[in-house]
Design a protein around this motif. Structure first.
Motif, PDB file in Angstrom:
ATOM      1  N   LEU A   1       0.037   8.203 -15.338  1.00 25.28           N
ATOM      2  CA  LEU A   1      -0.554   6.870 -14.328  1.00 25.28           C
ATOM      3  C   LEU A   1       0.467   5.546 -14.597  1.00 25.28           C
ATOM      4  O   LEU A   1       0.816   4.971 -13.772  1.00 25.28           O
ATOM      5  N   PHE A   2       0.834   5.417 -15.962  1.00 26.15           N
ATOM      6  CA  PHE A   2       1.560   4.129 -16.168  1.00 26.15           C
ATOM      7  C   PHE A   2       3.072   4.182 -15.407  1.00 26.15           C
ATOM      8  O   PHE A   2       3.449   3.145 -14.726  1.00 26.15           O
ATOM      9  N   PHE A   3       3.455   5.293 -15.309  1.00 23.63           N
ATOM     10  CA  PHE A   3       4.907   5.400 -14.675  1.00 23.63           C
ATOM     11  C   PHE A   3       4.735   5.774 -13.075  1.00 23.63           C
ATOM     12  O   PHE A   3       5.610   5.710 -12.338  1.00 23.63           O
ATOM     13  N   SER A   4       3.516   5.965 -12.634  1.00 25.07           N
ATOM     14  CA  SER A   4       3.327   6.093 -11.074  1.00 25.07           C
ATOM     15  C   SER A   4       2.966   4.905 -10.320  1.00 25.07           C
ATOM     16  O   SER A   4       3.050   4.958  -9.178  1.00 25.07           O
ATOM     17  N   ILE A   5       2.754   3.716 -11.233  1.00 28.63           N
ATOM     18  CA  ILE A   5       2.512   2.472 -10.324  1.00 28.63           C
ATOM     19  C   ILE A   5       3.728   1.731  -9.722  1.00 28.63           C
ATOM     20  O   ILE A   5       4.986   1.769 -10.271  1.00 28.63           O
ATOM     21  N   SER A   6       3.493   1.562  -8.452  1.00 30.40           N
ATOM     22  CA  SER A   6       4.613   0.873  -7.697  1.00 30.40           C
ATOM     23  C   SER A   6       4.028  -0.001  -6.616  1.00 30.40           C
ATOM     24  O   SER A   6       2.835  -0.144  -6.299  1.00 30.40           O
ATOM     25  N   TYR A   7       4.956  -0.765  -6.267  1.00 31.56           N
ATOM     26  CA  TYR A   7       4.847  -1.745  -4.994  1.00 31.56           C
ATOM     27  C   TYR A   7       5.626  -1.688  -3.811  1.00 31.56           C
ATOM     28  O   TYR A   7       6.676  -2.074  -4.121  1.00 31.56           O
ATOM     29  N   GLU A   8       5.015  -1.419  -2.622  1.00 36.15           N
ATOM     30  CA  GLU A   8       6.121  -1.357  -1.496  1.00 36.15           C
ATOM     31  C   GLU A   8       5.600  -2.461  -0.707  1.00 36.15           C
ATOM     32  O   GLU A   8       4.558  -2.874  -0.449  1.00 36.15           O
ATOM     33  N   VAL A   9       6.926  -2.926  -0.358  1.00 34.39           N
ATOM     34  CA  VAL A   9       7.026  -4.061   0.622  1.00 34.39           C
ATOM     35  C   VAL A   9       7.512  -3.672   1.796  1.00 34.39           C
ATOM     36  O   VAL A   9       8.776  -3.153   1.782  1.00 34.39           O
ATOM     37  N   THR A  10       6.917  -3.889   2.908  1.00 37.29           N
ATOM     38  CA  THR A  10       7.572  -3.677   4.162  1.00 37.29           C
ATOM     39  C   THR A  10       7.409  -5.063   4.888  1.00 37.29           C
ATOM     40  O   THR A  10       7.175  -5.993   4.488  1.00 37.29           O
ATOM     41  N   ASP A  11       7.925  -5.112   6.234  1.00 33.69           N
ATOM     42  CA  ASP A  11       8.026  -6.467   6.971  1.00 33.69           C
ATOM     43  C   ASP A  11       6.690  -7.039   7.037  1.00 33.69           C
ATOM     44  O   ASP A  11       6.193  -8.348   6.868  1.00 33.69           O
ATOM     45  N   GLU A  12       5.455  -6.272   7.094  1.00 30.71           N
ATOM     46  CA  GLU A  12       4.308  -6.764   7.170  1.00 30.71           C
ATOM     47  C   GLU A  12       3.159  -6.779   5.943  1.00 30.71           C
ATOM     48  O   GLU A  12       2.049  -7.178   5.952  1.00 30.71           O
ATOM     49  N   VAL A  13       3.366  -5.546   5.247  1.00 31.81           N
ATOM     50  CA  VAL A  13       2.264  -5.236   4.321  1.00 31.81           C
ATOM     51  C   VAL A  13       2.886  -4.935   2.811  1.00 31.81           C
ATOM     52  O   VAL A  13       4.104  -4.441   2.627  1.00 31.81           O
ATOM     53  N   LEU A  14       2.255  -5.370   1.839  1.00 30.85           N
ATOM     54  CA  LEU A  14       2.482  -5.069   0.504  1.00 30.85           C
ATOM     55  C   LEU A  14       1.280  -4.106   0.035  1.00 30.85           C
ATOM     56  O   LEU A  14       0.149  -4.123   0.299  1.00 30.85           O
ATOM     57  N   SER A  15       1.837  -2.860  -0.416  1.00 31.37           N
ATOM     58  CA  SER A  15       0.956  -1.663  -0.946  1.00 31.37           C
ATOM     59  C   SER A  15       1.193  -1.555  -2.273  1.00 31.37           C
ATOM     60  O   SER A  15       2.396  -1.589  -2.624  1.00 31.37           O
ATOM     61  N   VAL A  16       0.076  -1.591  -2.929  1.00 27.67           N
ATOM     62  CA  VAL A  16      -0.038  -1.399  -4.477  1.00 27.67           C
ATOM     63  C   VAL A  16      -0.498   0.103  -4.776  1.00 27.67           C
ATOM     64  O   VAL A  16      -1.578   0.529  -3.975  1.00 27.67           O
ATOM     65  N   ILE A  17       0.534   0.852  -5.076  1.00 28.32           N
ATOM     66  CA  ILE A  17       0.245   2.341  -5.333  1.00 28.32           C
ATOM     67  C   ILE A  17       0.202   2.664  -6.844  1.00 28.32           C
ATOM     68  O   ILE A  17       0.907   2.464  -7.809  1.00 28.32           O
ATOM     69  N   SER A  18      -0.864   3.311  -7.018  1.00 30.25           N
ATOM     70  CA  SER A  18      -1.016   3.927  -8.610  1.00 30.25           C
ATOM     71  C   SER A  18      -1.395   5.394  -8.461  1.00 30.25           C
ATOM     72  O   SER A  18      -2.407   6.039  -7.555  1.00 30.25           O
ATOM     73  N   PHE A  19      -1.066   6.121  -9.398  1.00 29.60           N
ATOM     74  CA  PHE A  19      -1.276   7.458  -9.479  1.00 29.60           C
ATOM     75  C   PHE A  19      -0.909   8.272  -8.449  1.00 29.60           C
ATOM     76  O   PHE A  19      -1.690   9.312  -8.028  1.00 29.60           O
ATOM     77  N   PHE A  20       0.284   7.941  -7.715  1.00 33.70           N
ATOM     78  CA  PHE A  20       0.764   8.398  -6.695  1.00 33.70           C
ATOM     79  C   PHE A  20       0.009   8.461  -5.388  1.00 33.70           C
ATOM     80  O   PHE A  20       0.628   8.552  -4.147  1.00 33.70           O
ATOM     81  N   PHE A  21      -1.378   8.527  -5.319  1.00 32.37           N
ATOM     82  CA  PHE A  21      -1.968   8.587  -4.050  1.00 32.37           C
ATOM     83  C   PHE A  21      -2.879   7.448  -3.903  1.00 32.37           C
ATOM     84  O   PHE A  21      -3.558   7.301  -2.646  1.00 32.37           O
TER      85      PHE A  21
END
Length: 152
Positions: free
Chosen positions: A62-82
């Motif tokens: 869980l700790f290592f699966s957290i990431s933050y995706e930035v596109t031109d319009e959206v910030l996506s906060v992703i945890s536990f891969f899905f």
């Protein structure tokens, strides 16, 4: 080159910022599982040992699966891969540096609180905080940023 971009996965205009993993959160979890494992080792069945290791692996993953995706319009906060939370960048009003220990998709206490909409916020911990902030500011210059003053 910015650290966030060094470790990013770029597909078109998407940049992935991995979460910073703080030992202040990871070590206590590993210690708790180690103590539980040692205290039940003699009494534990193979199923119990496998279950304990599975749970510990799940928490660490869980700790290592957290990431933050930035596109031109959206910030996506992703945890536990899905598990994914999407925030429109145009709705982000401010970013505040924080050490708030509240439960959040952040694997470190070195955090940013991202305010969006009228009353909503999410606490995150990108490894490359300054690159992450600069990226969002390029996409939406109206975002206010409040950083703590560094002690000298």
């Amino acid at each position: 080159m910015e650290e966030g971009k060094l470790h990013s996965n770029q597909e078109g205009n998407k940049v992935v910022y991995p979460s910073k993993v703080g030992l202040e959160l990871l070590v206590p979890i590993i210690l708790i599982f180690a103590i539980l494992f040692v205290s039940t080792f003699e009494k534990a069945s193979l199923t119990g040992v496998v279950l304990q290791f599975g749970l510990m692996f799940g928490f660490v993953a869980l700790f290592f699966s957290i990431s933050y995706e930035v596109t031109d319009e959206v910030l996506s906060v992703i945890s536990f891969f899905f598990i994914k939370k999407n925030i429109l960048i145009k709705d982000i009003t401010r970013i505040v540096e924080s050490n708030n220990p509240i439960s959040s998709p952040a694997a470190s206490l070195d955090r940013l609180e991202v305010y969006y909409g009228k009353y909503s916020s999410v606490i995150i911990s990108p490894k490359d905080k300054m690159g992450f902030i600069a990226h969002l500011k390029r996409l939406s210059p109206s975002i206010q940023v409040e950083l703590k003053k560094k002690k000298q």
